[in-house]
Design an enzyme around this catalytic site. Structure first.
Site, PDB file in Angstrom:
ATOM      1  N   LYS A 134       0.799  -1.353   0.147  1.00  0.00           N
ATOM      2  CA  LYS A 134       0.055  -0.134   0.072  1.00  0.00           C
ATOM      3  C   LYS A 134       0.701   1.348  -0.112  1.00  0.00           C
ATOM      4  O   LYS A 134       1.920   1.438   0.659  1.00  0.00           O
ATOM      5  CB  LYS A 134      -0.780  -0.008   1.185  1.00  0.00           C
ATOM      6  N   SER A 136     -10.071  -0.734   7.038  1.00  0.00           N
ATOM      7  CA  SER A 136      -9.315  -0.531   5.609  1.00  0.00           C
ATOM      8  C   SER A 136      -8.641  -1.851   5.092  1.00  0.00           C
ATOM      9  O   SER A 136      -8.380  -1.564   3.790  1.00  0.00           O
ATOM     10  CB  SER A 136      -8.370   0.757   5.782  1.00  0.00           C
ATOM     11  N   SER A 165      -9.527   1.758   2.920  1.00  0.00           N
ATOM     12  CA  SER A 165      -8.576   2.357   2.086  1.00  0.00           C
ATOM     13  C   SER A 165      -7.559   1.502   1.310  1.00  0.00           C
ATOM     14  O   SER A 165      -7.168   2.065   0.369  1.00  0.00           O
ATOM     15  CB  SER A 165      -7.950   3.630   2.752  1.00  0.00           C
TER      16      SER A 165
END
Length: 485
Positions: free
Chosen positions: A83, A188, A164
């Protein structure tokens, strides 16, 4: 070569690498070709933000090492995406999806990245994400960032990706990498894991180091593995373990961690397990179709020998309201992270980022920055606000002691079972672990999962349950990636 990378697992890849059916360099090339075909063209799911320009060199060096010394372990030569809020001390940026940080280089690896490199993983690139972990503004779609654009759900492009860690989940779902690393503050990992039909492990806060990860909350943040199988997720988890003395939360795990979590991969792990279902509150937003999928998953678990306590309600669920904790922690946590980047960093404070966005509104403020503004002007940066202190205490009381702990004790539970990722808010505020597992698809092809949750450092229990469910039913299927245009 004859090796099929679609849905290939780490053990299958390692077998091919050991027999010489392919090399790690060839494996990376196959993933890069697949990214070229489907991520930036074709269906254009837009999950990969940046490719490591040294990925092929790293893979080839690991091939040479394998031939001379043998593999370091299960992650040797395995391509991993990170990420975009996880630092890498290489030629890649770490931006949290923000154009304000598009030119930001971390200078050194995050602790977990060092662990991955030591394990022989190939850090292949960075995954797109919801900008600033969905803490930019109200109304921003999950998976959108000003730097990377919009990530699409490959199962149904009109459905959200969840966030996210959207790019991390979609890249795994689409077989653009073997495994990926996401982060979670409040859903997330679990949310995009559910909507991407993959495995997402949100560990206990303190199990994995947070050093070198662009933060959102000092008390709730954690990294976690994302994979297509429970075994692969656990192998990735193993590789990231390690004591980091600079992360105070890691002291909570002393004497409670295991060196190898694969020993808990038990296909009979649901036999005799007591699983509670908190029906009250957590089922109100389910559609009839989703409810049917969930109930079917419960019957599968009963069929595998689990004792289902239904309902096993969390008595404080309806008392858990808005909390100012993350809003107050973000500013100080982010400013401390930016300060550690050094004097050459493009942004030094949250205020600098806000000012940059104001100066480039067409590029950065498509959805605004109301949350960044709230964080800047709400928090003193000292954690002395009475509301913050009250909310932190209330979160722990309602979510932990009187919430999950009380429900599990009352019903003598091994785990709680939530539909999709609906339990993420309460488990995240408690700092407790969860695993989301694919459990079906709606008539529109949208994935639906179930989440096992438990108390701190009970990952062994969750791994047993999730693995048994996955192995006995094998529900996940890969997206077709055909274009709908």
């Amino acid at each position: 070569m004859g090796f099929e990378i679609v849905e290939a697992t780490i053990p299958e890849i390692q077998a091919a690498l050991e027999t010489g059916q392919m090399t790690s360099r060839q494996l990376v090339l196959m993933y890069l070709e697949r990214i070229a075909e489907h991520d930036k063209s074709g269906l254009t799911v837009n999950s990969v933000l940046e490719i490591n320009p040294d990925a092929l060199f790293i893979a080839e060096a690991l091939d040479v090492e394998r031939s001379l010394q043998g593999p370091r372990g299960p992650l040797h030569g395995i391509p991993v995406l990170l990420k975009d809020n996880i630092n890498t001390g290489d030629k890649m940026h770490t931006s949290a999806g923000s154009l304000a940080l598009a030119d930001s280089f971390a200078g050194e690896d995050a602790f977990i990245v060092t662990r991955l490199r030591d394990a022989g993983a190939v850090i292949m690139g960075k995954a797109n994400m919801t900008e600033f972990a969905n803490f930019m503004t109200n109304g921003m779609p999950s998976g959108y960032s000003s730097r990377g654009g919009q990530v699409l759900n490959p199962y149904n492009i009109s459905t959200p990706t969840g966030g996210s860690s959207a790019g991390s989940a979609v890249a795994v779902a689409c077989n653009f990498c073997t495994v990926s690393v996401g982060t979670e503050t409040s859903g997330s990992i679990l949310n995009p894991g559910n909507l991407g039909s993959i495995i997402g492990i949100k560990p206990t806060v303190g199990m994995l180091s947070r050093s070198g990860i662009l933060p959102l909350s000092n008390t709730q943040d954690t990294a976690g593995p994302m994979a297509r199988t429970v075994r692969d997720a656990v192998l990735l988890l193993n590789a990231m373990l390690g004591k980091d003395d600079s992360d105070a939360a890691m002291g909570t795990g002393v004497g409670r961690l295991h060196e190898d979590y694969t020993v808990f991969l038990d296909p009979n792990g649901l036999q005799g397990a007591r699983i509670g279902i908190p029906r009250d509150y957590y089922f109100e937003e389910l559609t009839d179709e989703q409810l049917a999928l969930f109930n079917a998953s419960v019957e599968r678990m009963r069929g595998l020998g689990a004792t289902i306590i239904d309902p096993a309600d969390i008595r404080t669920a309806r008392e858990i309201k808005y909390s100012s904790v993350v809003l107050n922690e973000f500013k100080t946590s982010l400013n401390a992270y930016l300060a550690r980047l050094g004097p050459g960093a493009p942004m030094r404070t949250l205020k600098d980022i806000i000012d940059f966005n104001h100066a480039h509104p067409m590029e950065t403020l498509r959805y605004g920055q109301s949350t960044l503004l709230d964080a800047e002007y709400t928090s003193s940066g000292t954690f002395t606000e009475p509301q913050y202190l009250r909310d932190r205490a209330t979160d722990l009381r309602l979510c932990k002691e009187l919430g999950i702990d009380a429900a599990m004790k009352e019903h003598q539970l091994d785990a709680l079972l939530f539909p999709a990722d609906f339990g993420a808010r309460i488990t995240s505020r408690a700092g407790y672990p969860s695993i989301v597992v694919p459990s079906g698809y709606t008539s529109a092809g949208v994935p639906f999962g179930v989440t096992f949750s438990a108390r701190a450092y009970q990952e062994p229990v969750l791994i047993r349950l999730a693995y048994a469910y996955e192995q006995n039913y094998k529900i996940r299927k890969a997206p077709s990636l055909r274009s709908f245009l």
